[in-house]
Write a protein that holds these residues in place. Structure first.
Motif, PDB file in Angstrom:
ATOM      1  N   ASN A   1     -64.279 -22.770 -34.973  1.00 24.44           N
ATOM      2  CA  ASN A   1     -62.940 -23.258 -35.300  1.00 24.44           C
ATOM      3  C   ASN A   1     -61.926 -23.026 -34.184  1.00 24.44           C
ATOM      4  N   PHE A   2     -62.401 -22.619 -33.022  1.00 20.85           N
ATOM      5  CA  PHE A   2     -61.467 -22.327 -31.928  1.00 20.85           C
ATOM      6  C   PHE A   2     -60.625 -23.554 -31.564  1.00 20.85           C
ATOM      7  N   GLY A   3     -59.341 -23.354 -31.452  1.00 22.38           N
ATOM      8  CA  GLY A   3     -58.438 -24.427 -31.042  1.00 22.38           C
ATOM      9  C   GLY A   3     -58.031 -25.354 -32.158  1.00 22.38           C
ATOM     10  N   LYS A   4     -58.586 -25.120 -33.343  1.00 17.95           N
ATOM     11  CA  LYS A   4     -58.302 -26.014 -34.465  1.00 17.95           C
ATOM     12  C   LYS A   4     -57.271 -25.417 -35.415  1.00 17.95           C
ATOM     13  N   VAL A   5     -56.520 -26.316 -36.034  1.00 20.87           N
ATOM     14  CA  VAL A   5     -55.640 -25.895 -37.113  1.00 20.87           C
ATOM     15  C   VAL A   5     -56.522 -25.580 -38.325  1.00 20.87           C
ATOM     16  N   LEU A   6     -56.309 -24.438 -38.932  1.00 18.44           N
ATOM     17  CA  LEU A   6     -57.118 -24.063 -40.097  1.00 18.44           C
ATOM     18  C   LEU A   6     -56.442 -24.578 -41.369  1.00 18.44           C
ATOM     19  N   ALA A   7     -56.801 -24.008 -42.504  1.00 20.60           N
ATOM     20  CA  ALA A   7     -56.248 -24.488 -43.787  1.00 20.60           C
ATOM     21  C   ALA A   7     -54.724 -24.599 -43.733  1.00 20.60           C
ATOM     22  N   THR A   8     -54.198 -25.771 -43.977  1.00 15.61           N
ATOM     23  CA  THR A   8     -52.757 -25.982 -44.031  1.00 15.61           C
ATOM     24  C   THR A   8     -52.488 -27.119 -44.999  1.00 15.61           C
ATOM     25  N   PRO A   9     -51.387 -27.001 -45.748  1.00 13.24           N
ATOM     26  CA  PRO A   9     -51.046 -28.113 -46.648  1.00 13.24           C
ATOM     27  C   PRO A   9     -50.516 -29.330 -45.877  1.00 13.24           C
ATOM     28  N   LYS A  10     -50.255 -29.217 -44.591  1.00 13.25           N
ATOM     29  CA  LYS A  10     -49.646 -30.320 -43.838  1.00 13.25           C
ATOM     30  C   LYS A  10     -50.666 -31.448 -43.648  1.00 13.25           C
ATOM     31  N   PRO A  11     -50.377 -32.667 -44.166  1.00  5.53           N
ATOM     32  CA  PRO A  11     -51.382 -33.742 -44.200  1.00  5.53           C
ATOM     33  C   PRO A  11     -51.941 -34.082 -42.810  1.00  5.53           C
ATOM     34  N   GLY A  12     -53.264 -34.140 -42.724  1.00  9.55           N
ATOM     35  CA  GLY A  12     -53.920 -34.573 -41.497  1.00  9.55           C
ATOM     36  C   GLY A  12     -54.190 -33.483 -40.483  1.00  9.55           C
ATOM     37  N   TRP A  13     -53.573 -32.323 -40.661  1.00 13.46           N
ATOM     38  CA  TRP A  13     -53.675 -31.292 -39.624  1.00 13.46           C
ATOM     39  C   TRP A  13     -54.865 -30.355 -39.794  1.00 13.46           C
ATOM     40  N   ALA A  14     -55.304 -30.091 -41.017  1.00 16.26           N
ATOM     41  CA  ALA A  14     -56.394 -29.124 -41.213  1.00 16.26           C
ATOM     42  C   ALA A  14     -57.642 -29.581 -40.462  1.00 16.26           C
ATOM     43  N   GLY A  15     -58.179 -28.717 -39.609  1.00 12.95           N
ATOM     44  CA  GLY A  15     -59.386 -29.031 -38.850  1.00 12.95           C
ATOM     45  C   GLY A  15     -59.121 -29.782 -37.558  1.00 12.95           C
ATOM     46  N   PHE A  16     -57.878 -30.178 -37.325  1.00 14.00           N
ATOM     47  CA  PHE A  16     -57.567 -30.938 -36.110  1.00 14.00           C
ATOM     48  C   PHE A  16     -57.579 -30.020 -34.890  1.00 14.00           C
ATOM     49  N   SER A  17     -58.241 -30.468 -33.808  1.00 21.63           N
ATOM     50  CA  SER A  17     -58.307 -29.645 -32.597  1.00 21.63           C
ATOM     51  C   SER A  17     -57.071 -29.851 -31.741  1.00 21.63           C
ATOM     52  N   LEU A  18     -56.358 -28.791 -31.472  1.00 22.54           N
ATOM     53  CA  LEU A  18     -55.155 -28.866 -30.631  1.00 22.54           C
ATOM     54  C   LEU A  18     -55.513 -28.902 -29.154  1.00 22.54           C
ATOM     55  N   THR A  19     -56.698 -28.437 -28.824  1.00 25.35           N
ATOM     56  CA  THR A  19     -57.051 -28.326 -27.414  1.00 25.35           C
ATOM     57  C   THR A  19     -57.773 -29.565 -26.888  1.00 25.35           C
ATOM     58  N   ASN A  20     -58.553 -30.234 -27.738  1.00 21.60           N
ATOM     59  CA  ASN A  20     -59.365 -31.369 -27.264  1.00 21.60           C
ATOM     60  C   ASN A  20     -58.549 -32.442 -26.549  1.00 21.60           C
ATOM     61  N   LYS A  21     -57.453 -32.869 -27.160  1.00 22.74           N
ATOM     62  CA  LYS A  21     -56.688 -33.978 -26.584  1.00 22.74           C
ATOM     63  C   LYS A  21     -56.045 -33.585 -25.254  1.00 22.74           C
ATOM     64  N   PHE A  22     -55.560 -32.364 -25.176  1.00 26.42           N
ATOM     65  CA  PHE A  22     -54.977 -31.905 -23.912  1.00 26.42           C
ATOM     66  C   PHE A  22     -56.051 -31.804 -22.836  1.00 26.42           C
ATOM     67  N   ALA A  23     -57.220 -31.309 -23.219  1.00 22.80           N
ATOM     68  CA  ALA A  23     -58.311 -31.161 -22.248  1.00 22.80           C
ATOM     69  C   ALA A  23     -58.760 -32.535 -21.738  1.00 22.80           C
ATOM     70  N   ALA A  24     -58.771 -33.538 -22.628  1.00 21.52           N
ATOM     71  CA  ALA A  24     -59.177 -34.888 -22.216  1.00 21.52           C
ATOM     72  C   ALA A  24     -58.121 -35.509 -21.306  1.00 21.52           C
ATOM     73  N   ALA A  25     -56.859 -35.302 -21.626  1.00 25.14           N
ATOM     74  CA  ALA A  25     -55.783 -35.918 -20.842  1.00 25.14           C
ATOM     75  C   ALA A  25     -55.600 -35.234 -19.489  1.00 25.14           C
ATOM     76  N   PHE A  26     -55.778 -33.935 -19.460  1.00 30.33           N
ATOM     77  CA  PHE A  26     -55.544 -33.160 -18.230  1.00 30.33           C
ATOM     78  C   PHE A  26     -56.745 -32.251 -17.994  1.00 30.33           C
ATOM     79  N   PRO A  27     -57.852 -32.839 -17.512  1.00 30.79           N
ATOM     80  CA  PRO A  27     -59.112 -32.068 -17.461  1.00 30.79           C
ATOM     81  C   PRO A  27     -59.049 -30.849 -16.535  1.00 30.79           C
ATOM     82  N   ASN A  28     -58.121 -30.837 -15.580  1.00 23.65           N
ATOM     83  CA  ASN A  28     -58.072 -29.679 -14.686  1.00 23.65           C
ATOM     84  C   ASN A  28     -57.046 -28.620 -15.095  1.00 23.65           C
ATOM     85  N   ALA A  29     -56.358 -28.887 -16.167  1.00 26.15           N
ATOM     86  CA  ALA A  29     -55.351 -27.912 -16.603  1.00 26.15           C
ATOM     87  C   ALA A  29     -56.023 -26.743 -17.312  1.00 26.15           C
TER      88      ALA A  29
END
Lengths: 299, 299
Positions: free
Chosen positions: B70-98
């Motif tokens: 579950n690293f980098g992911k939003v865990l259980a949250t009532p906020k729609p669409g966010w539970a399980g969403f990876s916060l790091t994947n999209k940044f890593a794809a957009a800026f692979p050297n960051a």
């Protein structure tokens, strides 16, 4: 030669061993006046060799911040002769080339249980001891928590068990955790020493209520993966299970434990946690270096 | 280019700035669906350059342990669409050297206040926020506490104020600290939103009672030198003084504060603590290295 000393309120243990916390030879003797106690320990060591590292685990409170005037000294304590006494000076004079490291007895025990005991291999661990007082040592991210002054786990406040109106015995706070659940509090509340109270007696449900609430605060604040509950009172039959059950009930689905056994476990090292921890402390490079660099002149 | 993002429950802040936590340029916008929110942030950054470091401060709970599924992911949250969403994947794809670093919003705020805010230069600091919920971030020995799961300061239990029988509103625990003292708890208890309750109203004595007891647990467990109390509710006139007074009363001579001002202070960075903290996190070498080494393959 690696040495460790555990200075307790009533007994002291001096040992030689390994930096991994294994005792090779040890000697237990009563803690008396500070000069006499440390002289005995130093002579015992000197007959066996010259230590290169000495880990000191001391009954608290002790000045632990290198650079402060009270570093290495026993702070306010009712124990005659000990307040203001430097634990490091005599060792430094006897063994000028040894690297000294110092921590509280409860932190030493926490470290030992976290490295070679009931929480071996875990980075986030709390160790609490229920005896004459209630104390706690915490590792977070593999490091001991020292804080700005020093933690005093026994003096937090917890909700009253419904119907319980016992006033508590802490001279400062009356009904802090220590005032309600330490060994002397149990004795005063029920009129019987804790080791004479049979399992099944309501004393233990009361005890579990208060300890579970204190442990809930630990989970909420530092999120340990395991909480080791030691000390004389903890040896009561079934107490760990009672605490676990109450903790699960009041956590109500929050703080799910990683291990099936739950958070609350007895110590694995028993009486030896303190001296094993003193040996482990002796090997803590970063702390030793801080001592050596910052305090060489003061010794 | 150093970038930081603070993902809040209702608003997000994206910024470029310095590794010392200074914002050079920032943009605040509403938090909507995760893809949309992160796309907006990434496009805003990409128009300004290519970040070498990105610090992410996210509303919790978030998987923070590199190597876990579950690293980098939003865990259980009532906020729609966010539970399980990876916060790091999209940044890593957009800026692979960051180099990416991630922590909770409350830890980021704690770090910012401890480095450039109301506790600048202190190593042992607690930051608590009283708003829709109650949360806390802790530094001990200069390091953020992450724990085995994650701390949940709001869900510890405190003694009842004598005579108070309000049941509390936490859906899990009823009368944990959050259930008795969060903004919604104040609103529900008194029938008035906290920002409309005048100073002098008994609501504030009640609030100070519960917060002081929560802070006493912090002092007993991690011994911070300062406790920063922020969040919407904390802006009530005189609340910090009320908490300080109650804390001094219940500590009863224990935990003497090092500073004359006492433990409890308001934040210095106000609204900016989270984004400043995100920038500071981006510069935390050890954490970045752990991410890079252990998780490169997973991104």
């Amino acid at each position: 030669m690696i040495a460790g000393i555990e200075l307790g309120g009533t007994k002291t243990v001096i040992a030689i061993g390994t930096a991994e916390g294994r005792v090779i030879k040890e000697c237990r003797f009563p803690t008396t006046h500070p000069e006499e106690t440390l002289d005995f320990a130093i002579n015992w060591l000197a007959r066996r060799g010259v230590p290169t590292h000495i880990g000191i685990a001391a009954f608290g409170p002790v000045g632990l911040v290198p650079g402060r005037a009270n570093f290495g000294k026993v702070l306010a304590t009712p124990k005659p002769g000990w307040a203001g006494f430097s634990l490091t000076n005599k060792f430094a004079a006897a063994f000028p080339n040894a690297r000294l490291a110092l921590d509280t007895d409860v932190n030493a025990a926490a470290l030992a249980e976290a490295q070679i005991g009931a929480a071996a291999g875990l980075d986030d661990v709390a160790y609490i001891t229920i005896g004459t007082g209630i104390g706690g040592g915490i590792l977070t991210g593999g490091r001991l928590v020292h804080g700005a002054i020093h933690p005093e786990f026994g003096h937090l406040k917890v909700p009253r068990m419904p119907g319980d109106e016992y006033p508590g015995i802490c001279p400062f706070h009356r009904d802090c955790l220590e005032g309600l659940a330490s060994g002397p509090a149990i004795h005063a509340r029920w009129g019987t020493p804790s080791h004479e109270i049979p399992s099944g007696h309501p004393a233990w449900e009361t005890e579990a209520w208060y300890l579970a609430h204190g442990i809930l605060s630990l989970l909420a604040i530092v999120s340990p993966s395991r909480v080791i509950v030691g000390g004389g009172v903890s040896q009561a039959d079934g107490l760990h299970q009672l605490i676990s059950r109450k903790l699960e009930e009041i956590a109500a689905g929050y703080f799910p434990p990683a291990a099936e056994a739950g958070y609350v476990v007895p110590p694995a090292l028993g009486q030896d946690a303190g001296i094993c921890g003193a040996l482990l402390i002796s090997g803590m490079q970063s702390f030793c270096e801080r001592l050596t660099n910052e305090n060489a002149g003061e010794w």
